[in-house]
Design an enzyme around this catalytic site. Structure first.
Site, PDB file in Angstrom:
ATOM      1  CB  CYS A 438      -0.925  -0.009   1.212  1.00  0.00           C
ATOM      2  SG  CYS A 438      -2.199  -1.291   1.160  1.00  0.00           S
ATOM      3  CD  GLU A 440       2.738  -1.263   3.111  1.00  0.00           C
ATOM      4  OE1 GLU A 440       2.333  -2.426   2.965  1.00  0.00           O
ATOM      5  OE2 GLU A 440       2.205  -0.286   2.556  1.00  0.00           O
TER       6      GLU A 440
END
Length: 794
Positions: A438, A440
C-alpha cells in the site's frame, strides 16, 4: 516527455488476453497443496528444514501444470491456469467448512469443486492439521493475546500468509541464476566448521538456495519445451513467436537478460518463484520498473530491434500476467482485514536514480499509457515524485488519475529517502528503494520489511473509558486504569489511555516475536533469499534475519477517529464542561439513541482533524508521539526493529464493526477513519486544509502514511484542473507528506452502482492503498467510500 506518438488503446492480441483474464471465474486449485504434501512425506525428517523447503519447491516446479495460452508473449502462472489460486497448507490448512464458505460467499469467492474438497479432506488435512504455521501460532499464543485478537484490538497477518513486501532491485537484470549459484558455491567453500559454530546451519541454507536456483532454471526449461511443442502445429506468425519464447526460456532465468522481452520474462519467472515458494499475499514487487527496463529499451530502440509499439505490447502482456494471479483465499478475520483479490504488487515509476538524478525516462511515460489503457486491478502502480522530476511527469500521471481508477497513487520520493535514511539505510540503498504494498517503504532487494498486523487505536480508547473492560466480549482485556467518571482532568484521561495502549502494544509485540521465530525455524524461504542482499553473504535465510535490513511494521488504524473522539472529550467534558463524563458514557452506551442533539454537537460543534485546526491537529500529533515512542526501534528476535505505519487496507471497516459508539459522534459498528485521512465527512474546508493538517504529522519518522482524497470529476477537467492537481501534490510534498491518492468519482454514481451493480461491472475505486472493483466491496466498505468528503474544488 518522450516525443514519440501516443499509442491509444490495446491491439487485438492484448484485448483478447485482457478479456480472458477478466472473464475467467476465480477458482481454488489443490495442485500446490498436493505436491507440497508429497514432498514433505518424502523428505521431512530426512533433511534439514531449509533443504526440505528447497526440495519441496523443486518438486512443485517439476510437476505443476504448465500451459501457454494462445497469443501470450510472457509465460507462466502460479496455479495450473489463470485465476486459479493455490493454497499453502504449511501456512494455513483450511477446513472443508472453509472451502464451503470460500465457494459460497458473494464477494471475493473462489469456486471449489467436489474433487478438491475430497482431496483436502482425505489427503491435505490429515497431514497438515496441527503442523501448519497458523496452528502453531494459535497454540503458542497466550490467553491475553488471543482475547485481544478476538476482541479486535489487533490483527495478525502471519496466521494466514507469509512475510511479504519483498521487492526486486536491479541485480536480477544483471545476473542469472547460474551467477547466483556461483556466489552460493563460493560462500560454501568459505565455511569454517572449526571456528564458526553456525557453519552447519549456514551450509544447509546455502545448499537449499542452490537447489532453488536449479529448480527455477528447470521450470523455465519446461516452458521452453512447451513452447516448442506448441510451435510444431502453429501457423505463422505464431510459430515464430513460440520459438522466440522457447529461446528466451532457455536463456532466462539461467543467464542474465539482454533484451526488453528477456528482461520482462526474467522478472516474471522470479516473481512466480517467490509467490509459489511461500508468499501467499502480499506479492513480490518489481520495484523501479522503468529504471530497470530503460537500458534495454534504449539500446534496442536505438538499434532498431524494438519499436515503441512492440515494447508497449510486451508490457501489456506483462500486465495481464499479474491480473491472472488473485491473492489466495483468506477466511475469518484475515478476510475482514484484507477483503480483496488484489495481491498488492505495486510498481514504482519515476523518482530518482542511484546518483540522485531525475529517473523519469521514456519507459516511465510508456508505463503511464499502459495503466490508462489496460484498466485492470493488477498490478497496482504508483508514481514517485521528487523535486528533481519535471512537472510534466506529474501532469501526465494526473491524466491517468482523473480517469477515476485510483491509479496511480502518488509518493514523495524525497520523503521516502529521508525515512529510509532515518531507519539506518545508506544513501545508495535509500535512493534505490521506494514503496510497495500500500504505502510501505523499504530498501529494494536488500530488506525484509514485514507487516505484522493492524492495531485498533479507537478500541483502546473505548476500553480506557470502561476501565480496561470490553463490553462487546465481556472480558477484562486491559489493566484497570480507573473509573473514567472519576477522571478530574484531561491529564487523568491521557494517563489512563497511555497505560492501556502501552499494555496492548506489549501484548501484540510479544506475539509478533514468537511468530517471527516460528517462521525462522520452520518456514525458511531459500529461493527468496537468493535474490535479497545479504542472505548469500551471511548464509542466512530471509526469514531468519539474512537480509541487509529487517523492519517489522505495526499498522495503526483510526487516527482520524481517535483524534476527533479525544477532541470531543477535551472540549465538551473537560474544557466547556457541558457534559459530565458520566453523561458522556451514558450517551455512548445508548449508541446515541435518544441523544441525537448531543450527537449533532459532537459532529458539528467540535474541532475536527482535517480542517487545519490546531486544536484537533495537535491531538493527532500527540497520538502519533505516543505510538512512536512505544514502538519505534524496539528489537525483534532476528535482529530487526519495529516501525510505525498508518494504513488500514480494509481493516478500518472490521475494526469499526467491533468498536462501540465514540465521542466523535460515530455510532457503534460504523467504519473508522482510514490511514491518516480525516473521518469521513469531517473535513469541510477543502483539500488544502486537509494536506496542511496531515503535514503536521512527522511522517518522516514513519514507514508509510496513507492519505486518501475524493474529488468530483469536474475538479480535474481541462489543463487547469491538472495544473491544480500538480500544485496540490507539490505543496503537500514540500511539507514532507509521504503519500496521497485520489478517488475521482461522483457519489451519486456510486449510489446508483449500489442499486444497479449489473451496470457497473468495470467501475474501479480507490479503497485504501489499493484499487478494487466497486462491486467486489462489502456494503459497509462501499458506504465508507461514499461517505468520504467529496471535494468539489481546490
Amino acid at each position: 516527455m518522450a516525443e514519440a506518438t501516443r499509442i491509444y488503446g490495446m491491439n487485438e492480441r492484448i484485448h483478447k488476453l485482457r478479456e480472458q483474464s477478466l472473464s475467467t471465474t476465480p477458482t481454488l486449485s489443490i495442485e500446490r497443496a498436493v505436491l507440497m504434501t508429497e514432498a514433505y512425506r518424502e523428505w521431512q525428517g530426512k533433511v534439514s528444514v531449509p533443504v526440505l523447503r528447497a526440495l519441496s519447491f523443486r518438486h512443485l516446479l517439476r510437476h505443476k501444470q504448465v500451459e501457454i495460452l494462445d497469443g501470450e508473449l510472457i509465460v507462466g502462472e502460479r496455479g495450473p491456469k489463470p485465476q486459479a489460486a493455490p493454497t499453502y497448507p504449511e501456512l494455513c490448512c483450511h477446513t472443508t467448512e472453509d472451502f464451503d464458505v470460500i465457494d459460497r460467499r458473494d464477494k471475493i469467492f473462489f469456486r471449489v469443486d467436489e474433487e478438491t474438497k475430497r482431496v483436502q479432506q482425505e489427503v491435505i488435512i490429515p497431514f497438515w492439521k496441527g503442523k501448519s504455521i497458523r496452528d502453531l501460532i494459535f497454540d503458542q499464543m497466550t490467553t491475553e493475546w488471543q482475547d485481544c485478537y478476538e476482541a479486535g484490538i489487533f490483527t495478525e497477518f502471519m496466521e494466514q500468509r507469509s512475510p511479504g513486501h519483498t521487492v526486486a532491485d536491479g541485480k536480477i537484470y544483471q545476473k542469472g541464476m547460474l551467477d547466483f549459484k556461483a556466489e552460493i558455491q563460493a560462500r560454501l567453500e568459505r565455511l569454517d566448521f572449526v571456528h564458526d559454530l553456525a557453519a552447519y546451519d549456514q551450509q544447509e541454507e546455502l545448499k537449499a538456495m542452490a537447489v532453488c536456483c536449479d529448480a527455477l532454471i528447470e521450470f523455465a526449461g519446461r516452458y521452453a519445451a512447451e513452447a516448442r511443442r506448441c510451435a510444431e502445429t502453429a501457423a505463422e506468425p505464431r510459430r515464430a513467436e513460440l520459438l522466440e519464447i522457447a529461446r528466451i526460456c532457455e536463456k532466462v532465468p539461467a543467464r542474465k537478460p539482454d533484451t526488453f522481452h528477456e528482461a520482462l520474462q526474467m522478472y516474471w519467472f522470479i516473481h512466480l518463484g517467490v509467490i509459489m515458494e511461500l508468499n501467499t499475499w502480499d506479492s513480490f514487487n518489481p520495484g523501479k520498473l522503468d529504471v530497470h527496463l530503460y537500458p534495454f529499451y534504449k539500446r534496442e530502440t536505438e538499434a532498431g530491434s524494438l519499436t515503441r509499439d512492440q515494447a508497449k505490447e510486451l508490457l501489456e502482456s506483462f500486465w495481464v500476467k499479474f491480473n491472472n494471479q488473485p491473492a489466495p483465499p483468506k477466511v475469518g478475520i484475515t478476510l475482514q482485514e484484507s477483503g480483496t483479490y488484489t495481491d498488492f504488487c505495486n510498481i514504482n515509476i519515476g523518482g530518482v536514480n542511484p546518483d540522485g538524478a531525475d529517473a523519469v525516462n521514456d519507459v516511465s511515460y510508456l508505463l503511464l499509457e499502459v495503466i490508462e489503457d489496460m484498466r485492470i486491478l493488477q498490478p497496482s502502480t504508483n508514481v514517485q515524485i521528487s523535486r528533481r522530476n519535471p512537472d510534466k511527469f506529474i501532469v501526465e500521471a494526473g491524466r491517468v488519475i482523473r480517469e477515476g481508477m485510483g491509479f496511480p497513487s502518488v509518493f514523495n520520493t524525497d520523503a521516502v529517502i529521508e525515512e529510509l535514511l532515518r531507519q539506518g539505510k545508506s544513501i545508495e540503498d535509500a535512493r534505490q528503494g521506494g514503496t510497495s504494498g500500500c504505502v510501505e517503504v523499504g530498501a529494494f532487494g536488500k530488506e525484509a520489511y514485514i507487516l505484522t498486523g493492524y492495531f485498533n487505536t479507537v478500541k483502546v480508547l473505548e476500553i480506557t473509558l470502561n476501565n480496561g473492560f470490553d463490553t462487546r466480549t465481556g472480558k477484562q482485556l486491559g489493566p484497570k486504569t480507573g473509573d473514567a467518571r472519576e477522571f478530574k482532568t484531561w491529564d487523568d484521561l491521557m494517563a489512563a489511555f497511555k497505560r492501556q495502549i502501552a499494555y496492548f502494544i506489549d501484548v501484540d509485540i510479544r506475539g509478533n516475536n514468537v511468530i517471527e521465530q516460528l517462521y525462522a525455524r520452520y518456514m525458511p524461504a531459500p529461493f527468496m533469499s537468493v535474490i535479497i542482499d545479504d542472505c548469500i553473504r551471511q548464509a542466512k535465510d530471509y526469514n531468519a534475519g539474512g537480509a541487509r535490513y529487517n523492519s517489522r511494521y505495526i499498522q495503526f488504524v483510526g487516527l482520524g477517529s481517535i483524534t476527533d473522539s479525544f477532541s470531543s472529550l477535551k472540549k465538551h467534558v473537560f474544557e466547556d464542561q457541558t457534559l459530565t463524563m458520566e453523561q458522556m458514557l451514558a450517551i455512548l452506551r445508548d449508541d446515541f439513541e435518544g441523544h441525537e442533539a448531543e450527537r449533532q454537537i459532537f459532529l458539528n460543534k467540535t474541532p475536527k482533524y482535517g480542517n487545519d485546526d490546531d486544536r484537533a491537529d495537535s491531538l493527532i500529533t500527540g497520538m502519533f508521539e505516543i505510538i512512536y515512542e512505544l514502538v519505534n526501534g524496539r528489537p525483534t528476535p532476528i535482529g530487526g526493529q519495529y516501525r510505525v505505519e498508518m494504513l488500514p487496507t480494509t481493516c478500518h471497516v472490521w475494526f469499526g464493526a467491533v468498536t462501540g459508539a465514540m465521542p466523535d459522534g460515530r455510532k457503534a459498528g460504523v467504519a473508522l477513519s482510514e490511514g491518516i485521512s480525516p473521518v469521513q465527512g469531517a473535513d469541510k474546508k477543502g483539500p488544502t486544509a486537509v494536506i496542511k493538517s496531515a503535514a503536521k504529522l512527522d511522517q518522516l519518522r514513519t514507514g508509510g502514511a496513507l492519505l486518501n482524497q475524493k474529488f468530483t470529476p469536474a475538479v480535474l477537467e481541462g489543463e487547469s484542473g491538472l495544473a491544480n492537481l500538480k500544485d496540490l501534490i507539490r505543496s503537500y510534498f514540500k511539507m514532507d507528506g509521504h503519500h496521497i491518492q485520489f478517488n475521482v468519482v461522483d457519489s451519486r454514481m456510486l449510489r446508483d452502482a449500489q442499486q444497479h451493480p449489473e451496470q457497473y461491472g468495470d467501475l474501479i475505486v480507490r479503497v485504501a492503498g489499493y484499487s478494487d472493483y466497486f462491486n467486489n466491496l462489502t456494503p459497509a466498505l462501499q458506504e465508507e467510500i461514499i461517505l468520504r468528503t467529496e471535494q468539489s474544488g481546490f
